[in-house]
Structures are given as structure tokens and as C-alpha cells.
Write an enzyme that holds these catalytic residues in place. Structure first.
Site, PDB file in Angstrom:
ATOM      1  N   ASP A   1       0.824  -1.219   0.000  1.00  0.00           N
ATOM      2  CA  ASP A   1       0.000   0.000   0.000  1.00  0.00           C
ATOM      3  C   ASP A   1       0.858   1.269   0.000  1.00  0.00           C
ATOM      4  OD1 ASP A   1       0.995   0.137   2.574  1.00  0.00           O
ATOM      5  OD2 ASP A   1      -0.954   0.092   3.577  1.00  0.00           O
TER       6      ASP A   1
ATOM      7  N   HIS B   1       3.421   2.013   2.058  1.00  0.00           N
ATOM      8  CA  HIS B   1       4.014   2.493   3.305  1.00  0.00           C
ATOM      9  C   HIS B   1       5.513   2.237   3.346  1.00  0.00           C
ATOM     10  CE1 HIS B   1       3.028  -1.692   5.016  1.00  0.00           C
ATOM     11  NE2 HIS B   1       4.307  -1.569   5.275  1.00  0.00           N
TER      12      HIS B   1
ATOM     13  N   GLU C   1       1.650   4.471   7.226  1.00  0.00           N
ATOM     14  CA  GLU C   1       0.561   4.058   6.350  1.00  0.00           C
ATOM     15  C   GLU C   1       0.033   5.261   5.553  1.00  0.00           C
ATOM     16  OE1 GLU C   1       0.207   1.092   5.891  1.00  0.00           O
ATOM     17  OE2 GLU C   1      -0.291  -0.142   7.627  1.00  0.00           O
TER      18      GLU C   1
HETATM   19  C1  GLP Z   1       6.478  -4.227   7.013  1.00  0.00           C
HETATM   20  C2  GLP Z   1       7.572  -3.314   7.537  1.00  0.00           C
HETATM   21  C3  GLP Z   1       8.154  -2.460   6.444  1.00  0.00           C
HETATM   22  C4  GLP Z   1       8.457  -3.312   5.222  1.00  0.00           C
HETATM   23  C5  GLP Z   1       7.189  -3.948   4.715  1.00  0.00           C
HETATM   24  C6  GLP Z   1       7.386  -4.776   3.458  1.00  0.00           C
HETATM   25  O1  GLP Z   1       5.241  -3.610   6.951  1.00  0.00           O
HETATM   26  N1  GLP Z   1       7.110  -2.468   8.582  1.00  0.00           N
HETATM   27  O2  GLP Z   1       9.336  -1.826   6.924  1.00  0.00           O
HETATM   28  O3  GLP Z   1       9.019  -2.503   4.221  1.00  0.00           O
HETATM   29  O4  GLP Z   1       6.728  -4.796   5.758  1.00  0.00           O
HETATM   30  O5  GLP Z   1       7.791  -6.064   3.789  1.00  0.00           O
HETATM   31  P1  GLP Z   1       8.306  -7.130   2.741  1.00  0.00           P
HETATM   32  O6  GLP Z   1       9.680  -6.704   2.389  1.00  0.00           O
HETATM   33  O7  GLP Z   1       8.304  -8.425   3.502  1.00  0.00           O
HETATM   34  O8  GLP Z   1       7.368  -7.118   1.607  1.00  0.00           O
END
Ligand code: GLP
Length: 258
Positions: free
Chosen positions: A135, A137, A142
Site C-alpha cells: 500500500d 508504506h 501508512e
Molecule cells: C512491514 C515493515 C516495512 C516493510 C514492509 C514490506 O510492513 N514495517 O518496513 O518494508 O513490511 O515487507 P516485505 O519486504 O516483507 O514485503
């Protein structure tokens, strides 16, 4: 903003090379580390260099981006535990020099202020590693986050809780509703930022981040205001970028101006 389109494996090595060069010139480097699957190849690549005796993080320090609220010490999904397993255990950094916001504190606002003070006290972050949520973030900022926000309590979106349920054995009810996260203003103070995104699920967020209008709707777009960001993506994550040919061309001819 620089965009590097390559393979997931090469992304890990490129960022580890950059960190190794930074630490060679400044052993007390302050790293910003992220959880999630995206930075794993970076930590693996750093681990290989430390094991081979090519790199030491013994004098470095690190700060994590965010933490769930209310997970007790020892909970395996706590970001503090995750970063210790994925990063600290692979390298020779002093575990006491790796800090994160305390999501289990009685006074969460005070914990957020303390965390900002700790980062400032360390002289700020030299290199921040980031991932991005589907999304848009970054950390846990968020959609709707203030572009000037500092470390604070945030409510997670339904999408993020769904995305992260895999770290809670698929049990959505077990995923906390709140977190502490460095703010977008906090993250922007890092001197250098590298963002990693791989896979089709990140393509829209990446296209917004790099080419969209700066907006709280897609919080990652705030990075367009930072002077030193590189976005590392694989082909799938790059698939919605309109200017991907230009980014490839830029990289192919980079040596002509360096
Ligand atoms: C979580 C963390 C973020 C990270 C995101 C994406 O929400 N708070 O810092 O960037 O996940 O994670 P992934 O790399 O597993 O897709």
C-alpha cells in the site's frame, strides 16, 4: 532519485558493497535496518562478507524502523527479535548497539520521544535500508501519514495486517492493530537511503514512489524530497515504471560521468 533494475541477488550484493565501503571509511557508521523479506538478501550478503573476514561491523550501530505495539519480549514476530535473527546473528555487530522503539512500553509516546533522542544522540543515520509495503508504506507510515511525521504510534491498515499475517502463522487476529514507527520526517533525515522492492505485488507502490505525485496517499513518495536515494528493484517490481528504459540507460552509461 536513482533507480536500479536488476536481479534480487544482485541487489543484496550491491547494497552490501556500499555498506562495506561506508564502514571501511567510517567504522562507527550508523545503519538504519528494516524488517520484512526485502532486505534479507542484503543481510545475507553482509553475513558472507563478515564470515570471509572482508567486513566488520563491530564498531557500527543500528536502529530499526518500527515495532508492533503490545508483543511481549520473546515473541518471535516482534521486530526486535526478527532483526536479531535476520541481521545481528549474521554479522559481528554488538547486539547492544542495535536499538529499536519499545512497543511494549507503558508510556508509548514517551518511548517514541526517547527513540528520536537516541537516534539524534548517535549522530543520525548514515545509511537507511528500506522496503515498501504493497500500500506504499515505508516503515509503518501508512497512507495518510504526515509527510513531516516523527516517531509515533500508528494504526495499521487492513492490507498491512493481511500482508503480515504470514509472520503470525497466518492468524490475522494475532496481528497487532498498532505499531510504533519512525516518521517520514525522521526517515528523511538519514544521510543516504536505499530502498529494496521485489515482486509484482510491489509494482504499483514502486511506480507511485518513483513517478507519482508526492502525497500522503502513497507515503513512499516523500523520498522524492531526499537528495540521495537509490531504489533497487527487480523486473517484476519495475513492471509499472513508465520510464524504465531511461533508468536502464542511465545505469548503463553511468561510468561515463564518474
Ligand atoms: C512491514 C515493515 C516495512 C516493510 C514492509 C514490506 O510492513 N514495517 O518496513 O518494508 O513490511 O515487507 P516485505 O519486504 O516483507 O514485503
Amino acid at each position: 532519485m536513482e533507480v536500479v533494475i536488476t536481479t534480487a541477488d544482485e541487489i543484496g550484493d550491491l547494497i552490501a558493497d556500499e555498506i562495506a565501503a561506508l564502514v571501511a571509511s567510517a567504522p562507527e557508521t550508523v545503519l538504519g535496518v528494516a524488517t520484512g523479506s526485502s532486505p534479507l538478501r542484503v543481510y545475507e550478503a553482509l553475513g558472507r562478507r563478515v564470515s570471509a573476514g572482508e567486513l566488520s561491523l563491530a564498531r557500527a550501530r543500528a536502529f530499526t524502523l518500527d515495532e508492533y505495539v503490545g508483543l511481549p519480549a520473546g515473541h518471535p514476530a516482534r521486530y526486535d527479535a526478527v532483526i536479531r535473527e535476520e541481521f545481528v546473528a549474521r554479522v559481528d555487530i554488538d547486539p547492544a548497539a542495535v536499538r529499536g522503539p519499545d512497543g511494549d512500553a507503558d508510556d508509548l509516546d514517551a518511548a517514541c520521544r526517547r527513540y528520536e533522542d537516541e537516534i539524534r544522540g548517535a549522530g543520525g543515520i548514515d545509511l537507511q535500508i528500506l522496503g515498501i509495503g504493497t500500500d506504499g508504506h515505508i516503515a509503518f507510515n501508512e497512507p495518510g501519514s504526515s509527510l513531516a511525521s516523527r516517531t509515533r504510534v500508528k494504526t495499521l491498515t487492513a492490507q498491512t495486517r493481511l500482508d503480515n499475517a504470514r509472520f503470525f502463522d497466518g492468524d490475522l487476529d494475532a496481528v497487532p492493530r498498532h505499531c510504533l514507527t519512525q516518521g517520514l520526517g525522521t526517515i528523511l533525515e538519514a544521510r543516504r537511503i536505499v530502498l529494496v522492492a521485489t515482486g509484482e505485488a510491489k509494482a504499483q507502490a514502486v511506480a507511485q514512489l518513483v513517478e507519482g505525485a508526492v502525497s500522503a496517499r502513497w507515503p513512499g513518495t516523500v523520498l522524492q524530497h531526499h537528495p540521495d536515494v537509490t531504489v533497487f528493484v527487480d523486473e517484476a517490481a519495475a513492471s509499472q515504471l513508465e520510464l524504465s528504459d531511461y533508468y536502464r540507460d542511465t545505469r548503463a552509461h553511468r561510468s561515463l560521468v564518474q
